[in-house]
Design a protein around this motif. Sequence first.
Motif, mmCIF file in Angstrom:
data_model
loop_
_atom_site.group_PDB
_atom_site.id
_atom_site.type_symbol
_atom_site.label_atom_id
_atom_site.label_comp_id
_atom_site.label_asym_id
_atom_site.label_seq_id
_atom_site.Cartn_x
_atom_site.Cartn_y
_atom_site.Cartn_z
ATOM 1 N N ASP A 116 -4.404 2.619 1.136
ATOM 2 C CA ASP A 116 -4.666 1.968 2.422
ATOM 3 C C ASP A 116 -6.145 1.588 2.523
ATOM 4 N N GLY A 117 -6.399 0.396 3.035
ATOM 5 C CA GLY A 117 -7.765 -0.046 3.261
ATOM 6 C C GLY A 117 -8.502 -0.477 2.013
ATOM 7 N N HIS A 172 -5.136 -5.719 11.276
ATOM 8 C CA HIS A 172 -5.553 -4.833 10.197
ATOM 9 C C HIS A 172 -5.827 -5.648 8.930
ATOM 10 N N ARG A 173 -6.865 -5.267 8.212
ATOM 11 C CA ARG A 173 -7.221 -5.976 6.982
ATOM 12 C C ARG A 173 -6.078 -5.962 5.965
ATOM 13 N N ASP A 174 -5.381 -4.842 5.822
ATOM 14 C CA ASP A 174 -4.275 -4.781 4.864
ATOM 15 C C ASP A 174 -3.200 -5.818 5.190
ATOM 16 N N HIS A 175 -2.961 -6.059 6.486
ATOM 17 C CA HIS A 175 -1.985 -7.070 6.875
ATOM 18 C C HIS A 175 -2.471 -8.457 6.477
ATOM 19 N N ARG A 176 -3.746 -8.728 6.752
ATOM 20 C CA ARG A 176 -4.287 -10.052 6.457
ATOM 21 C C ARG A 176 -4.273 -10.333 4.957
ATOM 22 N N VAL A 177 -4.704 -9.360 4.175
ATOM 23 C CA VAL A 177 -4.748 -9.548 2.726
ATOM 24 C C VAL A 177 -3.340 -9.718 2.165
ATOM 25 N N THR A 192 0.833 -1.213 0.000
ATOM 26 C CA THR A 192 0.000 0.000 0.000
ATOM 27 C C THR A 192 0.863 1.256 0.000
ATOM 28 N N ARG A 193 0.206 2.382 -0.173
ATOM 29 C CA ARG A 193 0.891 3.676 -0.204
ATOM 30 C C ARG A 193 1.125 4.240 1.189
ATOM 31 N N GLY A 194 0.430 3.697 2.185
ATOM 32 C CA GLY A 194 0.518 4.297 3.510
ATOM 33 C C GLY A 194 -0.137 5.655 3.567
ATOM 34 N N LEU A 233 1.623 12.732 1.764
ATOM 35 C CA LEU A 233 1.985 11.746 2.783
ATOM 36 C C LEU A 233 2.520 10.474 2.137
ATOM 37 N N ALA A 234 1.876 10.013 1.073
ATOM 38 C CA ALA A 234 2.347 8.813 0.377
ATOM 39 C C ALA A 234 3.754 9.016 -0.175
ATOM 40 N N ARG A 235 4.009 10.205 -0.738
ATOM 41 C CA ARG A 235 5.344 10.500 -1.256
ATOM 42 C C ARG A 235 6.377 10.492 -0.127
#
Length: 239
Positions: free
Chosen positions: A88-89, A130-135, A45-47, A61-63
């Motif tokens: 994210d998400g 967190h869903r992003d971690h699981r995916v 993800t971009r964070g 923020l992503a940059r």
Amino acid sequence: MPTDAEIPASALAVYAHPDDPEISAGGTLAAWAEAGADVSVLITTRGDKGTQDPDADLAELARLRVEETAKAAALLGFTGHFHLGYHDGELPDDQELRAAITRHVRELRPQVVLCPDPTAVFFGDRYFNHRDHRVTGWATLDAVAPAAGNPHYFADHLAEGLDVHHVQAVYLSGTLEPNCWVDISDTLERKIDALFCHASQLTETGEWFREFLRERAEEAGREAGVAHAEGFRRLSLSG
């Protein structure tokens, strides 16, 4: 439990957010890189939602988070850092994500891969994963096996000149079922310094957070009989 002293020739760490590799496995990755391993990180993800500020410039923020990743990678001795750029998400567990991770596995050809344990969901009664971690965890496992090693998965990669690649082991971090510990006594402080490269995420932290990270490493170290450690669920795929 004995520690895992094996140093892989190469490793790819696949995580959801820019600071995840450091907090999950930074000491291990630094130790391996110091010993000569070729270590790279892939961030899915971009964070870009890593802030509570409703007026934040999310593109900026992503940059910034790519810059922070680069600083941390340089401090830990990584060969490279790569970014898939999902919001994210909004990370989908689909063919496109699996293909992207498979491509990096085939291009970088790591001996071992690290990623979140997607089966670790509930941690006590105050946190769930967190869903992003699981995916990211599930997609990485699917990319490692069977996809990366099977020519019938994403055959367009082979048409481009990429060959199949068989990963020998996977290290799952953030697991509830560790079976392997890596001694990070010599690299703990570097792990912490690398995590603090992600300054956008640590605006209200200080020495207390450094001490928290030390205490967590001490807890894992007690499991392994060393001063400081990181624990993983290690899956051996080498037969």
